[in-house]
Design a protein around this motif. Structure first.
Motif, PDB file in Angstrom:
ATOM      1  N   LEU A 138      -2.295  27.023 -17.960  1.00  0.00           N
ATOM      2  CA  LEU A 138      -1.209  27.193 -19.008  1.00  0.00           C
ATOM      3  C   LEU A 138      -1.118  28.742 -19.250  1.00  0.00           C
ATOM      4  CD1 LEU A 138      -2.842  25.110 -22.096  1.00  0.00           C
ATOM      5  CD2 LEU A 138      -1.310  24.257 -20.190  1.00  0.00           C
ATOM      6  N   ARG A 139       0.136  28.984 -19.666  1.00  0.00           N
ATOM      7  CA  ARG A 139       0.552  30.465 -19.923  1.00  0.00           C
ATOM      8  C   ARG A 139       1.263  30.370 -21.392  1.00  0.00           C
ATOM      9  NH1 ARG A 139       3.896  32.478 -15.837  1.00  0.00           N
ATOM     10  NH2 ARG A 139       5.933  31.714 -17.140  1.00  0.00           N
ATOM     11  N   LEU A 140       0.608  31.176 -22.213  1.00  0.00           N
ATOM     12  CA  LEU A 140       1.140  31.268 -23.800  1.00  0.00           C
ATOM     13  C   LEU A 140       1.170  32.640 -23.927  1.00  0.00           C
ATOM     14  CD1 LEU A 140      -1.293  28.763 -25.357  1.00  0.00           C
ATOM     15  CD2 LEU A 140       0.714  28.108 -24.183  1.00  0.00           C
ATOM     16  N   ARG A 141       2.417  32.848 -24.243  1.00  0.00           N
ATOM     17  CA  ARG A 141       3.042  34.394 -24.718  1.00  0.00           C
ATOM     18  C   ARG A 141       2.444  34.386 -26.261  1.00  0.00           C
ATOM     19  NH1 ARG A 141       8.829  36.116 -24.230  1.00  0.00           N
ATOM     20  NH2 ARG A 141       8.504  35.522 -22.012  1.00  0.00           N
ATOM     21  N   ASP A 142       1.412  34.965 -26.462  1.00  0.00           N
ATOM     22  CA  ASP A 142       0.814  35.262 -27.808  1.00  0.00           C
ATOM     23  C   ASP A 142       1.386  36.313 -28.457  1.00  0.00           C
ATOM     24  OD1 ASP A 142      -1.430  36.130 -29.477  1.00  0.00           O
ATOM     25  OD2 ASP A 142      -2.309  34.352 -28.997  1.00  0.00           O
ATOM     26  N   ALA A 143       1.612  35.999 -29.835  1.00  0.00           N
ATOM     27  CA  ALA A 143       2.295  37.235 -30.684  1.00  0.00           C
ATOM     28  C   ALA A 143       1.507  38.348 -30.731  1.00  0.00           C
ATOM     29  CB  ALA A 143       2.623  36.611 -31.928  1.00  0.00           C
TER      30      ALA A 143
END
Length: 259
Positions: free
Chosen positions: A158-163
């Motif tokens: 997974l790739r999650l663009r974290d705040a």
């Protein structure tokens, strides 16, 4: 007479479905206060290695498979967050296949919010959420259609663009264990802030365990992280872990409710 036979048959079928599921008390004995919290807004507790971890799932008599806790502790985290929720429902109304399909919707993590104390508003934690091919090939791929057969195990990336951390990369491992389904997420790249590593590779791990029980569906989650003293003294580590665990758990729970 015919109506009576049908009624008895229905009662027996319901009794059989009820009997094959464990109760909350079978898993967490003598924890009615925790069940009350878990059935409401959810039970959440943080602890630190320095002060000694306090883990409900590790109490004597716990019905959780030991490896659910031990695999987190084996990473030697400095901080832990444990949460327990119960999604109310009729025994037998949710299957492990339903749960598997719910957590297969990775794109459903996108846009889920948390309460930001610094911005004084709710903001998306993951601005983007997608599957990727592998640890080396990070191009996005779509979520699969709903499965009709439950696999015994599976690994996804997974790739999650974290705040807070920008692009973060996770390995997700699903397996059937005990009476339920376990899903483990761990970062396979460092989580950075302004290009400075805050959480090194494989030093954040979140584990969720789902089991249909007599009260509905149990969602047991535990997450651990190891952070350098430099950053630990400048951020509220437990809050950082809690909000990520809460968003991930709520995503899974909403998917189960919407099945």
């Amino acid at each position: 007479m015919k109506k009576m036979i049908l009624c008895l048959t229905f009662i027996l079928m319901c009794s059989a479905a009820f009997a094959q599921h464990r109760s909350f008390d079978d898993i967490f004995p003598n924890a009615r206060d925790i069940l009350s919290a878990a059935s409401g807004s959810g039970y959440v507790r943080s602890s630190q290695r320095a002060n000694g971890f306090i883990i409900v799932g590790n109490r004597q008599g716990s019905g959780l498979a030991p490896q659910i806790i031990n695999e987190i502790l084996a990473r030697n985290p400095g901080y832990l967050v444990e949460s327990i929720s119960v999604i109310a429902g009729t025994p037998g109304s949710v299957s492990l296949l339903d749960i598997y399909n719910a957590i297969s919707n990775i794109r459903g993590l996108r846009g889920r919010t948390y309460s930001s104390a610094t911005r004084n508003q709710d903001v998306p934690l993951f601005e983007e959420a997608t599957r990727i091919v592998s640890q080396r090939q990070t191009n996005a791929i779509p979520d699969p259609p709903a499965a009709v057969v439950l696999p015994q195990s599976e690994t996804v990336y997974l790739r999650l663009r974290d705040a807070n951390f920008g692009n973060t990369f996770y390995r997700g491992d699903m397996s059937i264990i005990q009476n339920g389904l376990r899903y483990t997420m761990s970062n396979f790249r460092s989580m950075t802030y302004l290009l400075i590593p805050v959480i090194r590779e494989d030093r954040f791990v979140a584990q969720m365990y789902f089991e249909p029980i007599q009260e509905g569906v149990l969602v047991y989650s535990i997450a651990g992280a190891d952070i350098s003293d430099f950053f630990a003294s400048r951020i509220h580590v437990e809050s950082a872990i809690s909000k990520r665990l809460a968003v991930i758990t709520e995503w899974a729970a909403d998917g189960i409710r919407d099945r």
